[in-house]
Design a protein around this motif. Structure first.
Motif, PDB file in Angstrom:
ATOM      1  N   PRO A 275       0.844  -1.215   0.000  1.00  0.00           N
ATOM      2  CA  PRO A 275       0.000   0.000   0.000  1.00  0.00           C
ATOM      3  C   PRO A 275       0.866   1.247   0.000  1.00  0.00           C
ATOM      4  O   PRO A 275       1.840   1.359   0.769  1.00  0.00           O
ATOM      5  CB  PRO A 275      -0.801  -0.129   1.295  1.00  0.00           C
ATOM      6  N   ASN A 276       0.532   2.218  -0.856  1.00  0.00           N
ATOM      7  CA  ASN A 276       1.398   3.391  -1.006  1.00  0.00           C
ATOM      8  C   ASN A 276       0.611   4.691  -1.044  1.00  0.00           C
ATOM      9  O   ASN A 276       0.980   5.625  -1.741  1.00  0.00           O
ATOM     10  CB  ASN A 276       2.234   3.254  -2.280  1.00  0.00           C
ATOM     11  N   SER A 277      -0.505   4.767  -0.280  1.00  0.00           N
ATOM     12  CA  SER A 277      -1.244   6.027  -0.216  1.00  0.00           C
ATOM     13  C   SER A 277      -0.449   7.061   0.581  1.00  0.00           C
ATOM     14  O   SER A 277       0.510   6.724   1.290  1.00  0.00           O
ATOM     15  CB  SER A 277      -2.612   5.792   0.450  1.00  0.00           C
ATOM     16  N   ASP A 278      -0.840   8.324   0.448  1.00  0.00           N
ATOM     17  CA  ASP A 278      -0.127   9.390   1.167  1.00  0.00           C
ATOM     18  C   ASP A 278      -0.198   9.175   2.671  1.00  0.00           C
ATOM     19  O   ASP A 278       0.784   9.379   3.388  1.00  0.00           O
ATOM     20  CB  ASP A 278      -0.746  10.753   0.819  1.00  0.00           C
ATOM     21  N   GLY A 279      -1.358   8.766   3.182  1.00  0.00           N
ATOM     22  CA  GLY A 279      -1.481   8.517   4.615  1.00  0.00           C
ATOM     23  C   GLY A 279      -0.578   7.383   5.069  1.00  0.00           C
ATOM     24  O   GLY A 279       0.054   7.455   6.130  1.00  0.00           O
TER      25      GLY A 279
END
Length: 249
Positions: free
Chosen positions: A220-224
C-alpha cells in the motif's frame, strides 16, 4: 400566654359591642325609613356583614401568603358604608359630637375586628411552626446513619477490582497467529522506509520517494500510509528527524 388570652378576650368583647352599637344605629335608620319588624333587623346585616366577610377573607389570604384585593375592597366598601350610614342617621345637627358619636361604633368595630383577625393569624402561624418544627431534629441523625451504612460497603467493592486485570490479555493472543520469522505488512513497509534514509545518503525521504518504493514492493502506497510509516520510523530513531529533506537536497 395569659396576656395574649386576655387581649383576645378584650378584643372579642370590643368587637361585639362595637358591632352591636353600629347594628342598633342602622336598625333605627331602617325603622325610620319604612322597614319594620324582621326587615329592620335584617337590613343592618347587609352592611356590617361585609366587614366581617372581608376581614375573614383577608385572614385566609394572609395564611395562604397572598393578597386578596377583592377581600380588601369588600371590607373597605362595608366599612365606608357603615360609617356613612351611621353618620347619616343623625340627620341635621348643630352639635359635631353627634356625628362623632355616630361614627365611633362602626370605626371601632372595623379596628377591633381587624385586631381580632390579627391575633387569630398569629395564633395559627405559631401552631403551624410548632407542627413543622419536630422533623428538624429527626433528620439530623440520618446522615450519620448513612455514613455508617456506606462505610461497610467498600469491602465487597474491592473484591471486584482485580477482575479487570484478568480480562486485559486479548492483545498477546494475536502474536502467535502469525508464523515466527515472517514479517507483517507494516514491518515490511517500515523496513523499506528505513532503507530509504540510507539509500538517499542520510536524507529524509519525501512522500514521493516512499510511495515509489512501496509501489515497487507491491505494498500500500497512499499518502497517509507513507506519512504514518515515516512517523513510526522516526519515533523509533528520533535522530532521523534532524536530517535534511531529500527534496530540499
Amino acid at each position: 400566654m395569659w396576656l395574649a388570652a386576655g387581649a383576645a378576650v378584650l378584643t372579642t368583647a370590643l368587637t361585639a359591642v362595637s358591632f352591636w352599637l353600629s347594628f342598633e344605629a342602622l336598625h333605627d335608620l331602617a325603622t325610620a325609613h319604612r322597614l319594620q319588624g324582621e326587615r329592620a333587623w335584617a337590613w343592618p346585616a347587609t352592611v356590617d356583614a361585609f366587614i366581617a366577610i372581608g376581614e375573614v377573607l383577608i385572614l385566609r389570604a394572609s395564611l395562604m401568603h397572598r393578597v386578596d384585593w377583592w377581600a380588601i375592597a369588600l371590607t373597605s366598601v362595608g366599612s365606608v358604608g357603615s360609617i356613612a350610614l351611621n353618620v347619616a342617621g343623625v340627620g341635621v345637627s348643630h352639635d359635631p359630637l353627634d356625628y362623632v358619636t355616630a361614627a365611633v361604633p362602626p370605626v371601632a368595630a372595623l379596628l377591633a375586628f381587624g385586631v381580632l383577625m390579627r391575633q387569630v393569624h398569629e395564633f395559627l402561624v405559631s401552631r403551624q411552626q410548632v407542627v413543622t418544627a419536630p422533623p428538624m431534629p429527626v433528620s439530623a441523625p440520618v446522615p450519620a446513619v448513612q455514613e455508617f451504612l456506606e462505610s461497610d460497603e467498600p469491602e465487597p467493592v474491592e473484591e471486584t477490582v482485580p477482575e479487570p486485570e484478568a480480562t486485559e490479555e486479548p492483545e498477546p493472543v494475536t502474536e502467535p497467529e502469525q508464523p515466527p520469522g515472517e514479517l507483517t505488512q507494516r514491518e515490511r513497509i517500515d523496513l523499506i522506509v528505513r532503507g530509504l534514509y540510507d539509500s538517499l545518503g542520510n536524507r529524509r525521504p519525501g512522500t514521493r520517494h516512499i510511495r515509489q518504493a512501496l509501489s515497487d514492493a507491491d505494498l500500500p502506497n497512499s499518502d497517509g500510509t507513507c506519512r504514518e510509516a515515516r512517523k513510526r520510523v522516526e519515533m523509533a530513531e528520533p535522530h532521523l528527524r534532524d536530517l535534511l529533506d531529500a527534496i530540499a537536497a
